[in-house]
Write a protein that holds these residues in place. Sequence first.
Motif, mmCIF file in Angstrom:
data_model
loop_
_atom_site.group_PDB
_atom_site.id
_atom_site.type_symbol
_atom_site.label_atom_id
_atom_site.label_comp_id
_atom_site.label_asym_id
_atom_site.label_seq_id
_atom_site.Cartn_x
_atom_site.Cartn_y
_atom_site.Cartn_z
ATOM 1 N N MET A 1 52.194 3.210 28.965
ATOM 2 C CA MET A 1 53.705 3.715 28.895
ATOM 3 C C MET A 1 54.084 5.404 28.497
ATOM 4 O O MET A 1 55.098 5.723 28.729
ATOM 5 C CB MET A 1 53.824 2.881 27.349
ATOM 6 N N ILE A 2 52.900 6.101 28.240
ATOM 7 C CA ILE A 2 53.225 7.171 28.154
ATOM 8 C C ILE A 2 53.641 8.019 29.532
ATOM 9 O O ILE A 2 54.491 9.036 29.341
ATOM 10 C CB ILE A 2 51.793 8.105 27.791
ATOM 11 N N VAL A 3 53.000 7.531 30.621
ATOM 12 C CA VAL A 3 53.401 8.115 31.985
ATOM 13 C C VAL A 3 54.713 7.748 32.149
ATOM 14 O O VAL A 3 55.608 8.635 32.852
ATOM 15 C CB VAL A 3 52.595 7.587 33.134
ATOM 16 N N ILE A 4 55.193 6.632 31.827
ATOM 17 C CA ILE A 4 56.771 6.113 32.197
ATOM 18 C C ILE A 4 57.655 6.999 31.387
ATOM 19 O O ILE A 4 58.637 7.456 31.669
ATOM 20 C CB ILE A 4 56.611 4.715 31.758
ATOM 21 N N HIS A 5 57.101 7.021 30.021
ATOM 22 C CA HIS A 5 57.985 7.968 29.028
ATOM 23 C C HIS A 5 58.205 9.515 29.632
ATOM 24 O O HIS A 5 59.298 9.817 29.762
ATOM 25 C CB HIS A 5 57.494 8.083 27.842
ATOM 26 N N GLU A 6 56.950 9.956 30.183
ATOM 27 C CA GLU A 6 57.172 11.255 30.775
ATOM 28 C C GLU A 6 58.000 11.431 31.936
ATOM 29 O O GLU A 6 58.863 12.388 32.214
ATOM 30 C CB GLU A 6 55.684 11.760 30.808
ATOM 31 N N GLN A 7 58.021 10.323 32.654
ATOM 32 C CA GLN A 7 58.735 10.315 33.929
ATOM 33 C C GLN A 7 60.309 10.145 33.564
ATOM 34 O O GLN A 7 61.330 11.151 34.256
ATOM 35 C CB GLN A 7 58.403 9.143 34.739
ATOM 36 N N VAL A 8 60.650 9.510 32.527
ATOM 37 C CA VAL A 8 62.049 9.504 32.158
ATOM 38 C C VAL A 8 62.475 10.790 31.541
ATOM 39 O O VAL A 8 63.361 11.132 31.690
ATOM 40 C CB VAL A 8 61.990 8.141 31.289
ATOM 41 N N GLU A 9 61.802 11.377 30.798
ATOM 42 C CA GLU A 9 61.979 12.694 30.210
ATOM 43 C C GLU A 9 62.246 13.811 31.229
ATOM 44 O O GLU A 9 63.000 14.615 30.971
ATOM 45 C CB GLU A 9 60.728 13.205 29.242
ATOM 46 N N LYS A 10 61.573 13.660 32.494
ATOM 47 C CA LYS A 10 61.863 14.635 33.529
ATOM 48 C C LYS A 10 63.347 14.490 33.880
ATOM 49 O O LYS A 10 64.006 15.639 34.185
ATOM 50 C CB LYS A 10 60.940 14.321 34.685
ATOM 51 N N PHE A 11 64.064 13.543 33.698
ATOM 52 C CA PHE A 11 65.601 13.509 34.115
ATOM 53 C C PHE A 11 66.221 14.325 32.986
ATOM 54 O O PHE A 11 67.059 15.178 33.432
ATOM 55 C CB PHE A 11 66.073 12.048 33.933
ATOM 56 N N SER A 12 65.845 14.268 31.940
ATOM 57 C CA SER A 12 66.426 15.296 30.779
ATOM 58 C C SER A 12 66.260 16.796 31.045
ATOM 59 O O SER A 12 66.951 17.718 30.888
ATOM 60 C CB SER A 12 66.301 14.894 29.377
ATOM 61 N N GLN A 13 64.843 17.023 31.567
ATOM 62 C CA GLN A 13 64.613 18.296 31.783
ATOM 63 C C GLN A 13 65.270 18.808 32.945
ATOM 64 O O GLN A 13 65.496 20.020 32.954
ATOM 65 C CB GLN A 13 62.940 18.253 31.883
ATOM 66 N N VAL A 14 65.423 17.952 33.884
ATOM 67 C CA VAL A 14 66.160 18.599 35.224
ATOM 68 C C VAL A 14 67.460 18.939 34.834
ATOM 69 O O VAL A 14 68.216 19.976 35.253
ATOM 70 C CB VAL A 14 66.130 17.445 36.258
ATOM 71 N N ASP A 15 68.351 18.094 34.262
ATOM 72 C CA ASP A 15 69.603 18.394 33.567
ATOM 73 C C ASP A 15 69.506 19.622 32.781
ATOM 74 O O ASP A 15 70.586 20.450 33.083
ATOM 75 C CB ASP A 15 70.010 17.231 32.674
ATOM 76 N N ALA A 16 68.570 19.972 31.897
ATOM 77 C CA ALA A 16 68.486 21.317 31.232
ATOM 78 C C ALA A 16 68.277 22.495 32.323
ATOM 79 O O ALA A 16 68.935 23.502 32.015
ATOM 80 C CB ALA A 16 67.382 21.142 30.159
ATOM 81 N N VAL A 17 67.402 22.261 33.199
ATOM 82 C CA VAL A 17 67.304 23.338 34.123
ATOM 83 C C VAL A 17 68.498 23.590 34.856
ATOM 84 O O VAL A 17 69.090 24.750 34.869
ATOM 85 C CB VAL A 17 66.299 22.882 35.207
ATOM 86 N N PHE A 18 69.552 22.548 35.278
ATOM 87 C CA PHE A 18 70.796 22.673 35.829
ATOM 88 C C PHE A 18 71.687 23.427 35.016
ATOM 89 O O PHE A 18 72.236 24.517 35.168
ATOM 90 C CB PHE A 18 71.414 21.346 36.262
ATOM 91 N N ASP A 19 71.722 23.176 33.607
ATOM 92 C CA ASP A 19 72.540 23.833 32.546
ATOM 93 C C ASP A 19 72.075 25.192 32.458
ATOM 94 O O ASP A 19 72.937 26.215 32.440
ATOM 95 C CB ASP A 19 72.493 23.076 31.399
ATOM 96 N N ASN A 20 70.985 25.364 32.276
ATOM 97 C CA ASN A 20 70.223 26.924 32.233
ATOM 98 C C ASN A 20 70.670 27.694 33.319
ATOM 99 O O ASN A 20 70.910 28.966 33.192
ATOM 100 C CB ASN A 20 68.782 26.903 31.963
ATOM 101 N N THR A 21 70.627 27.214 34.311
ATOM 102 C CA THR A 21 70.824 27.825 35.412
ATOM 103 C C THR A 21 72.206 28.301 35.905
ATOM 104 O O THR A 21 72.574 29.397 35.995
ATOM 105 C CB THR A 21 70.501 27.243 36.972
#
Length: 150
Positions: A1-21
């Motif tokens: 389950m940790i791996v799945i959670h980490e994969q789902v969290e990557k979507f938010s991290q990518v959104d943050a990269v877009f915002d920061n950029t």
Amino acid sequence: MIVIHEQVEKFSQVDAVFDNTIEYFDGELKKLQLEKRHSAIDPNEMIKKIGDLFDSFRLGLSEQREKQAKLYNNNELRDQIDELFAGKIGTPPNNQEEIDNITQEGDKRFEKEIPPGYKDKVKGNDEIYVYRGLNIKRKVTVQHGIVLVN
């Protein structure tokens, strides 16, 4: 389950990269004062085009995020376990608010060292997983060198 959670969290991290950029580009272009000092370069047009491109990527990410959530919300093994324990354990929480209240109570018990379980607490990452649409935070502890998830 940790791996799945980490994969789902990557979507938010990518959104943050877009915002920061976009924020970075916008800030750096404003420092150049192009609107006042250069008539041929339109910084607003650049920012709009970058925003449009990122929005296009975000749409695809949103679709992928939805597919990802469906992948791990339907768990055949979990369904079989639920069937085995049906009627043999307490009722599950009804909503996210109830889960959050239980989690907060558990956090207070750990802080105040109220038994049972507080001695097992170690600093580390807590695991979050989704079950039937509810976000559940589990405490990760170590006892005698063995990782336990409460």
